[in-house]
Write a protein that holds these residues in place. Structure first.
Motif, PDB file in Angstrom:
ATOM      1  N   LEU A 381       0.826  -1.208   0.000  1.00 50.92           N
ATOM      2  CA  LEU A 381       0.000   0.000   0.000  1.00 50.92           C
ATOM      3  C   LEU A 381       0.861   1.258   0.000  1.00 50.92           C
ATOM      4  O   LEU A 381       1.954   1.275   0.564  1.00 50.92           O
ATOM      5  N   ALA A 382       0.335   2.309  -0.628  1.00 50.45           N
ATOM      6  CA  ALA A 382       0.971   3.636  -0.542  1.00 50.45           C
ATOM      7  C   ALA A 382      -0.103   4.693  -0.688  1.00 50.45           C
ATOM      8  O   ALA A 382      -1.005   4.566  -1.524  1.00 50.45           O
ATOM      9  N   THR A 383      -0.019   5.737   0.121  1.00 48.58           N
ATOM     10  CA  THR A 383      -0.917   6.874  -0.068  1.00 48.58           C
ATOM     11  C   THR A 383      -0.651   7.468  -1.447  1.00 48.58           C
ATOM     12  O   THR A 383       0.502   7.551  -1.888  1.00 48.58           O
ATOM     13  N   MET A 384      -1.712   7.890  -2.164  1.00 47.01           N
ATOM     14  CA  MET A 384      -1.506   8.447  -3.511  1.00 47.01           C
ATOM     15  C   MET A 384      -0.725   9.758  -3.459  1.00 47.01           C
ATOM     16  O   MET A 384      -0.083  10.143  -4.439  1.00 47.01           O
ATOM     17  N   ALA A 385      -0.758  10.436  -2.319  1.00 48.62           N
ATOM     18  CA  ALA A 385       0.035  11.659  -2.169  1.00 48.62           C
ATOM     19  C   ALA A 385       1.508  11.392  -2.463  1.00 48.62           C
ATOM     20  O   ALA A 385       2.248  12.290  -2.877  1.00 48.62           O
ATOM     21  N   SER A 386       1.933  10.151  -2.256  1.00 49.39           N
ATOM     22  CA  SER A 386       3.340   9.810  -2.464  1.00 49.39           C
ATOM     23  C   SER A 386       3.766   9.976  -3.919  1.00 49.39           C
ATOM     24  O   SER A 386       4.947  10.192  -4.197  1.00 49.39           O
ATOM     25  N   LEU A 387       2.834   9.901  -4.863  1.00 47.38           N
ATOM     26  CA  LEU A 387       3.210  10.006  -6.273  1.00 47.38           C
ATOM     27  C   LEU A 387       3.832  11.357  -6.608  1.00 47.38           C
ATOM     28  O   LEU A 387       4.614  11.461  -7.549  1.00 47.38           O
ATOM     29  N   VAL A 388       3.475  12.396  -5.858  1.00 43.54           N
ATOM     30  CA  VAL A 388       4.076  13.711  -6.137  1.00 43.54           C
ATOM     31  C   VAL A 388       5.156  14.063  -5.108  1.00 43.54           C
ATOM     32  O   VAL A 388       5.582  15.213  -5.003  1.00 43.54           O
ATOM     33  N   HIS A 389       5.611  13.061  -4.364  1.00 41.14           N
ATOM     34  CA  HIS A 389       6.755  13.254  -3.464  1.00 41.14           C
ATOM     35  C   HIS A 389       8.040  13.247  -4.289  1.00 41.14           C
ATOM     36  O   HIS A 389       8.219  12.418  -5.178  1.00 41.14           O
ATOM     37  N   VAL A 390       8.919  14.184  -3.971  1.00 43.43           N
ATOM     38  CA  VAL A 390      10.224  14.264  -4.638  1.00 43.43           C
ATOM     39  C   VAL A 390      11.294  14.257  -3.556  1.00 43.43           C
ATOM     40  O   VAL A 390      11.180  14.977  -2.559  1.00 43.43           O
ATOM     41  N   ASP A 391      12.328  13.435  -3.720  1.00 42.13           N
ATOM     42  CA  ASP A 391      13.348  13.342  -2.671  1.00 42.13           C
ATOM     43  C   ASP A 391      14.364  14.484  -2.762  1.00 42.13           C
ATOM     44  O   ASP A 391      14.247  15.382  -3.614  1.00 42.13           O
ATOM     45  N   HIS A 392      15.380  14.453  -1.886  1.00 43.69           N
ATOM     46  CA  HIS A 392      16.345  15.549  -1.771  1.00 43.69           C
ATOM     47  C   HIS A 392      17.200  15.706  -3.025  1.00 43.69           C
ATOM     48  O   HIS A 392      17.822  16.751  -3.226  1.00 43.69           O
ATOM     49  N   THR A 393      17.218  14.698  -3.895  1.00 48.11           N
ATOM     50  CA  THR A 393      18.006  14.810  -5.130  1.00 48.11           C
ATOM     51  C   THR A 393      17.133  15.217  -6.311  1.00 48.11           C
ATOM     52  O   THR A 393      17.627  15.351  -7.438  1.00 48.11           O
ATOM     53  N   GLY A 394      15.833  15.373  -6.080  1.00 47.19           N
ATOM     54  CA  GLY A 394      14.924  15.720  -7.171  1.00 47.19           C
ATOM     55  C   GLY A 394      14.290  14.522  -7.846  1.00 47.19           C
ATOM     56  O   GLY A 394      13.574  14.669  -8.841  1.00 47.19           O
ATOM     57  N   ALA A 395      14.538  13.320  -7.306  1.00 47.16           N
ATOM     58  CA  ALA A 395      13.952  12.103  -7.891  1.00 47.16           C
ATOM     59  C   ALA A 395      12.558  11.881  -7.326  1.00 47.16           C
ATOM     60  O   ALA A 395      12.357  11.928  -6.113  1.00 47.16           O
ATOM     61  N   SER A 396      11.587  11.609  -8.207  1.00 43.35           N
ATOM     62  CA  SER A 396      10.202  11.458  -7.754  1.00 43.35           C
ATOM     63  C   SER A 396       9.904  10.028  -7.333  1.00 43.35           C
ATOM     64  O   SER A 396      10.494   9.075  -7.856  1.00 43.35           O
ATOM     65  N   PHE A 397       8.976   9.897  -6.414  1.00 42.55           N
ATOM     66  CA  PHE A 397       8.497   8.585  -5.976  1.00 42.55           C
ATOM     67  C   PHE A 397       7.810   7.872  -7.144  1.00 42.55           C
ATOM     68  O   PHE A 397       7.985   6.669  -7.342  1.00 42.55           O
ATOM     69  N   ALA A 398       7.036   8.630  -7.941  1.00 37.99           N
ATOM     70  CA  ALA A 398       6.359   8.032  -9.093  1.00 37.99           C
ATOM     71  C   ALA A 398       7.381   7.446 -10.064  1.00 37.99           C
ATOM     72  O   ALA A 398       7.211   6.328 -10.572  1.00 37.99           O
ATOM     73  N   GLY A 399       8.464   8.201 -10.315  1.00 38.18           N
ATOM     74  CA  GLY A 399       9.516   7.706 -11.204  1.00 38.18           C
ATOM     75  C   GLY A 399      10.153   6.431 -10.679  1.00 38.18           C
ATOM     76  O   GLY A 399      10.460   5.509 -11.447  1.00 38.18           O
ATOM     77  N   ALA A 400      10.322   6.360  -9.360  1.00 35.94           N
ATOM     78  CA  ALA A 400      10.909   5.166  -8.743  1.00 35.94           C
ATOM     79  C   ALA A 400       9.982   3.964  -8.888  1.00 35.94           C
ATOM     80  O   ALA A 400      10.444   2.841  -9.116  1.00 35.94           O
ATOM     81  N   LEU A 401       8.663   4.195  -8.759  1.00 33.61           N
ATOM     82  CA  LEU A 401       7.710   3.096  -8.949  1.00 33.61           C
ATOM     83  C   LEU A 401       7.744   2.596 -10.393  1.00 33.61           C
ATOM     84  O   LEU A 401       7.692   1.384 -10.648  1.00 33.61           O
ATOM     85  N   ILE A 402       7.802   3.535 -11.350  1.00 31.33           N
ATOM     86  CA  ILE A 402       7.859   3.149 -12.766  1.00 31.33           C
ATOM     87  C   ILE A 402       9.094   2.292 -13.025  1.00 31.33           C
ATOM     88  O   ILE A 402       9.021   1.234 -13.663  1.00 31.33           O
ATOM     89  N   GLU A 403      10.220   2.750 -12.486  1.00 32.86           N
ATOM     90  CA  GLU A 403      11.477   2.006 -12.643  1.00 32.86           C
ATOM     91  C   GLU A 403      11.348   0.601 -12.052  1.00 32.86           C
ATOM     92  O   GLU A 403      11.739  -0.399 -12.661  1.00 32.86           O
ATOM     93  N   ARG A 404      10.771   0.528 -10.874  1.00 34.25           N
ATOM     94  CA  ARG A 404      10.648  -0.755 -10.177  1.00 34.25           C
ATOM     95  C   ARG A 404       9.711  -1.704 -10.921  1.00 34.25           C
ATOM     96  O   ARG A 404       9.895  -2.920 -10.917  1.00 34.25           O
ATOM     97  N   SER A 405       8.699  -1.146 -11.579  1.00 34.05           N
ATOM     98  CA  SER A 405       7.685  -1.979 -12.231  1.00 34.05           C
ATOM     99  C   SER A 405       8.211  -2.665 -13.486  1.00 34.05           C
ATOM    100  O   SER A 405       7.668  -3.698 -13.906  1.00 34.05           O
ATOM    101  N   GLY A 406       9.220  -2.067 -14.098  1.00 34.29           N
ATOM    102  CA  GLY A 406       9.713  -2.617 -15.362  1.00 34.29           C
ATOM    103  C   GLY A 406       8.805  -2.297 -16.541  1.00 34.29           C
ATOM    104  O   GLY A 406       9.070  -2.712 -17.675  1.00 34.29           O
ATOM    105  N   LEU A 407       7.727  -1.559 -16.309  1.00 25.33           N
ATOM    106  CA  LEU A 407       6.797  -1.172 -17.378  1.00 25.33           C
ATOM    107  C   LEU A 407       7.307   0.085 -18.076  1.00 25.33           C
ATOM    108  O   LEU A 407       8.088   0.846 -17.501  1.00 25.33           O
ATOM    109  N   THR A 408       6.843   0.319 -19.302  1.00 24.39           N
ATOM    110  CA  THR A 408       7.122   1.621 -19.913  1.00 24.39           C
ATOM    111  C   THR A 408       6.360   2.680 -19.118  1.00 24.39           C
ATOM    112  O   THR A 408       5.301   2.364 -18.527  1.00 24.39           O
ATOM    113  N   PRO A 409       6.831   3.926 -19.092  1.00 23.68           N
ATOM    114  CA  PRO A 409       6.102   4.969 -18.356  1.00 23.68           C
ATOM    115  C   PRO A 409       4.638   5.094 -18.795  1.00 23.68           C
ATOM    116  O   PRO A 409       3.755   5.273 -17.956  1.00 23.68           O
ATOM    117  N   VAL A 410       4.386   4.967 -20.117  1.00 25.31           N
ATOM    118  CA  VAL A 410       3.005   5.088 -20.601  1.00 25.31           C
ATOM    119  C   VAL A 410       2.142   3.941 -20.089  1.00 25.31           C
ATOM    120  O   VAL A 410       1.000   4.149 -19.662  1.00 25.31           O
TER     121      VAL A 410
END
Length: 590
Positions: A381-410
């Motif tokens: 589970l994750a709160t949907m608010a997390s999708l617009v979370h950005v870490d101290h380096t500018g990397a987004s949580f949404a981007g990390a999920l996409i990377e982890r999923s192995g799916l294309t971003p679209v």
């Protein structure tokens, strides 16, 4: 903790960083809401002038869809009379007080909310900086307490006026401090318990508290010569007990209409909404939402005893609607129901106030289902608010999920839209039913980073049916609202496009993960796919056109800047909207 330790997070370095981040957000959101008009400076940057015409803020920014200003925080400088001045958020609001429409009455309270928000940012800067890629593998509550921004639109979004620093450290969600709730016995002559179908008071309370605690509380009452059968149990936020009830409700305590029973045994964590608690001792047990007379983001965060009475029935009604609708069912949507509620009526304050008064919202609670028991093997589970979370380096949580999923971003986005957005469209077109579907009100069910389905929450206070002809059970009647025809679709355009997708699209584009055009094209495709699946609603699709060239810009900060104690007249929510011009619809013509 020593007196000095309580303010250890307020260091010059953290304060400077917090101010820079907040001024960045203020420039971006106030430009978006057209409170300020940045001028191009000829060098690829922009300038915003203070009310005196002499103070200037310079910065660089990328202007994206929906008039979204993606401001580079490192680029911001402040100048006056040829000298560069340090960035100071409080000065920023004073220097632009007239432009922002801040009255003499609102300004000092708003500055206090800004100060509290800055202080909260300073605390977050002291925490270990967890990269988004690591957070994407974390547990539900680690993600919940790892959020750093709060509401993406509101600039003063962590006001929490009423918390002292020790209370902030004890009860703010980002501090992740375990909390035990205070329990009161409330005399049945002034208290009411209501519950959904199949729930009975005694067995429900025993399941939540455990037999041992219930017996202990009963003994506390009998020792004072009181009959436990005459009382209902109410969970209370510890802050509310220490700061409000023994003083404001002193007569109730003195007359034993209210009896303090002590703390419960389970430990909870405060959620992003501050007054709702997740049970960490037994995660399958209910959330508990409490009354909290603290000013935060335009409202006193109380809970109305009168409102609580219909809450379980409204939840049962919606759960049944979702269960019986094949489209909603096919998306995997579920709601976590508010299953039971308890409220206490202070008769004298009720006689002295109208139904919207904070004095009527000081003692009530509800129990909301936990999403944990519904998880399948491998799901998290994750709160949907997390999708617009950005870490101290500018990397987004949404981007990390996409990377982890192995799916294309679209493809990742398509699955997310199917889970979250399609149910919103269908509810609107099939039932004239709208939610308040911001990031904190939606929980995503993930598997290996991909969105499987969505869970909507905060139902009874946030949903509305906009059809004056809809047949509703009498107990659900309060969710019917009158909204002008031309404002109905703002429930999607404002709440989803402008207040959530705008940020998600900009983050993914800024990281080079997904081009903005591809983001909005995928959104357009999801709308068309839904519309093709429901040809019987073709007239409604024409009447409320998702592909209209533009829609009204509804401004949230303007509401708070105008009246930060009650942003919206609860008797006429749509009448309170601050509409300023229009935004180009990013899916028009796609």
């Amino acid at each position: 903790m020593s007196l000095a330790d309580a303010v250890a997070h307020l260091s010059p370095e953290h304060w400077e960083r917090a101010n820079r981040l907040l001024v960045r957000k203020a420039l971006a959101e106030f430009a978006h809401e057209r409170l300020i008009t940045p001028e191009a400076d000829g060098d690829g940057g922009y300038v915003v002038r203070g009310d005196d015409g002499l103070t200037r803020y310079r910065f660089t920014a990328t202007l994206r869809s929906l008039d979204h200003w993606q401001v580079d925080p490192e680029s911001i400088t402040r100048h006056r009379d040829g000298a560069e001045l340090p960035l100071a958020a409080l000065d920023f609001f004073i220097e632009l007080k007239t432009s922002l429409g801040l009255s003499d009455e609102v300004l000092p309270v708003y500055l206090e909310e800004i100060s509290s928000t800055l202080s909260g940012t300073c605390f977050k800067l002291t925490k270990p900086q967890i990269p988004s890629a690591e957070l994407a593998k974390a547990s539900f509550q680690e993600i919940e307490t790892g959020m750093t921004e709060g509401h993406p639109c509101f600039v003063a979004n962590n006001g929490r006026l009423g918390f002292g620093v020790h209370e902030y450290l004890s009860y703010a969600p980002e501090t992740a401090s375990p909390v035990r709730l205070v329990w009161l016995a409330a005399h049945r002559s002034r208290a009411a318990f209501t519950a959904g179908v199949g729930i009975e008071y005694e067995s429900f309370v025993r399941a939540e508290l455990g037999d041992g605690t219930v017996e202990r509380f009963a003994a506390t009452l009998t020792e004072q010569g009181l009959d436990p059968e005459d009382y209902l149990l109410i969970p209370v936020h510890p802050w509310q007990w220490w700061n409000k009830l023994p003083v404001t409700f002193a007569a109730e305590v003195a007359q034993r209409h209210l009896v303090c029973l002590g703390e419960g045994d389970d430990e909870y964590l405060a959620q992003q909404s501050i007054r709702t608690f997740f049970n960490t001792t037994s995660p399958e047990k209910h959330y508990v939402k409490t009354a909290l007379s603290v000013l935060n983001m335009g409202f006193m965060r109380g809970l109305s005893a009168a409102y609580m009475e219909a809450t379980p029935a409204i939840n049962d009604w919606l759960a049944q609607l979702v269960e019986n609708d094949p489209v909603l069912k096919s998306t995997g949507l579920s709601v976590i129901r508010e299953r039971a509620a308890v409220g206490y009526r202070h008769l004298e304050y009720e006689a002295a106030t109208d139904r919207y008064s904070p004095y009527r919202k000081m003692l009530a609670a509800l129990w909301r289902e936990s999403p944990v028991p519904s998880l399948q093997e491998g799901e998290s589970l994750a709160t949907m608010a997390s999708l617009v979370h950005v870490d101290h380096t500018g990397a987004s949580f949404a981007g990390a999920l996409i990377e982890r999923s192995g799916l294309t971003p679209v493809e990742w986005l398509r699955r997310y839209l199917r889970a979250y957005f399609t149910p919103l469209l269908h509810s609107f077109y099939a039932y004239d039913l709208v939610y308040m579907p911001h990031g904190e009100n939606v929980i995503l069910v993930l598997k290996d980073g991909a969105v499987q389905r969505a869970i909507y929450k905060d139902i009874a206070e946030e949903i509305a049916v906009m059809d004056p002809q809809a047949v509703l059970p009498p107990v659900v009647e309060r969710i019917r609202v009158e909204v002008p025809e031309d404002k109905k679709l703002l429930s999607i355009f404002t709440d989803v496009f402008d207040c959530f997708f705008r940020f998600l699209a900009a983050d993914l584009a800024g990281e080079g993960i997904l081009d903005e055009d591809d983001f909005w094209r995928t959104v357009a495709e999801s709308v068309r796919e839904y519309q093709k699946s429901a040809p019987e609603l073709a007239d409604k699709f024409r009447q409320y056109d998702m592909f209209a060239p533009e829609f009204a810009l509804s401004c949230l900060n303007r509401l708070q800047l105008r009246n930060n104690k009650q942003m919206v007249d609860l008797a006429d929510p749509s009448g309170a909207l601050q509409l300023v011009g229009s935004l180009k619809n990013p899916i028009a013509g796609l």
